[in-house]
Design a protein around this motif. Structure first.
Motif, PDB file in Angstrom:
ATOM      1  N   GLU A 226      36.237  16.477  35.926  1.00 34.98           N
ATOM      2  CA  GLU A 226      35.882  17.705  35.300  1.00 34.98           C
ATOM      3  C   GLU A 226      35.383  17.675  33.991  1.00 34.98           C
ATOM      4  O   GLU A 226      34.688  18.615  33.481  1.00 34.98           O
ATOM      5  CB  GLU A 226      37.031  18.623  35.766  1.00 34.98           C
ATOM      6  CG  GLU A 226      36.979  20.212  35.354  1.00 34.98           C
ATOM      7  CD  GLU A 226      35.770  20.721  36.395  1.00 34.98           C
ATOM      8  OE1 GLU A 226      35.363  21.926  36.038  1.00 34.98           O
ATOM      9  OE2 GLU A 226      35.226  20.006  37.328  1.00 34.98           O
TER      10      GLU A 226
ATOM     11  N   ASN B  14      31.982  17.131  33.977  1.00 30.91           N
ATOM     12  CA  ASN B  14      31.319  18.289  34.423  1.00 30.91           C
ATOM     13  C   ASN B  14      31.135  19.281  33.426  1.00 30.91           C
ATOM     14  O   ASN B  14      29.902  19.975  33.141  1.00 30.91           O
ATOM     15  CB  ASN B  14      31.900  18.773  35.719  1.00 30.91           C
ATOM     16  CG  ASN B  14      31.979  18.243  36.992  1.00 30.91           C
ATOM     17  OD1 ASN B  14      31.076  17.293  37.081  1.00 30.91           O
ATOM     18  ND2 ASN B  14      32.911  18.476  37.734  1.00 30.91           N
TER      19      ASN B  14
ATOM     20  N   TYR C 155      26.027  22.311  35.669  1.00 35.79           N
ATOM     21  CA  TYR C 155      27.386  22.777  36.161  1.00 35.79           C
ATOM     22  C   TYR C 155      27.822  23.908  35.730  1.00 35.79           C
ATOM     23  O   TYR C 155      28.396  24.760  36.224  1.00 35.79           O
ATOM     24  CB  TYR C 155      28.372  21.315  35.794  1.00 35.79           C
ATOM     25  CG  TYR C 155      29.648  21.780  36.606  1.00 35.79           C
ATOM     26  CD1 TYR C 155      30.138  21.632  37.737  1.00 35.79           C
ATOM     27  CD2 TYR C 155      30.338  22.221  35.587  1.00 35.79           C
ATOM     28  CE1 TYR C 155      31.385  21.919  38.265  1.00 35.79           C
ATOM     29  CE2 TYR C 155      31.996  22.438  35.616  1.00 35.79           C
ATOM     30  CZ  TYR C 155      32.439  22.383  37.193  1.00 35.79           C
ATOM     31  OH  TYR C 155      33.371  22.493  37.645  1.00 35.79           O
TER      32      TYR C 155
END
Length: 165
Positions: free
Chosen positions: A83, A86, A92
């Motif tokens: 994450e 990301n 994203y």
């Protein structure tokens, strides 16, 4: 979307909003559908009391400082590395929050001069905090400061998914 059962007025309003974000409405619909498949249902909480950005004190608006502090804590303590990666990706961050910048930007070092240089965009404008940075596994991450009211509900939903509050 011929022969669609979509509400034309709603589609027009959504198209205008996503156009402002630089996204075609079809992409936004596809992102919603992909997230729904991933979540095996609605990709966000469905509740009767509405979807307001609420901070921990119960205020109806989370401040940029609270967002920055939350991201710093999550990066340093709880977020999975996938994450964190990301959050360094523009696409994203556009689809998740509607931002025009990645939430995190990697700085060469934590030295103040490197942080100040990394905080600027191509036009020399600061887009990242120079005072609050997150550090994890020897990497220094600058945190985006470009949060507007329209981004807050998406941030709160994301925070509920990844937060430890």
């Amino acid at each position: 979307m011929k022969d669609s059962k979509l509400d034309p007025e709603l589609l027009e309003k959504a198209t205008e909003i996503f156009s402002e974000l630089g996204l075609p409405v079809e992409l936004a619909i596809n992102v919603f559908l992909a997230k729904a498949v991933q979540a095996q249902g609605f990709p966000f909480p469905v509740a009767l009391d509405g979807d307001r950005a609420v901070n921990q004190q119960g205020d109806n608006r989370i401040s940029n400082a609270e967002i920055t502090e939350s991201i710093q804590h999550l990066v340093e303590v709880t977020l999975p590395l996938s994450e964190i990666n990301n959050l360094t990706q523009l696409e994203y961050c556009k689809t998740t929050f509607g931002l025009s910048f990645p939430v995190l930007k990697i700085s060469k070092t934590a030295r103040p001069e490197d942080v100040r240089l990394s905080a600027k965009d191509a036009k020399g404008r600061n887009r990242y905090s120079t005072t609050k940075v997150a550090q994890r596994d020897g990497q220094t991450y600058l945190i985006c400061t470009q949060w507007a009211d329209r981004h807050r509900p998406a941030f709160v939903r994301w925070q509920q998914t990844f937060g430890d509050n």
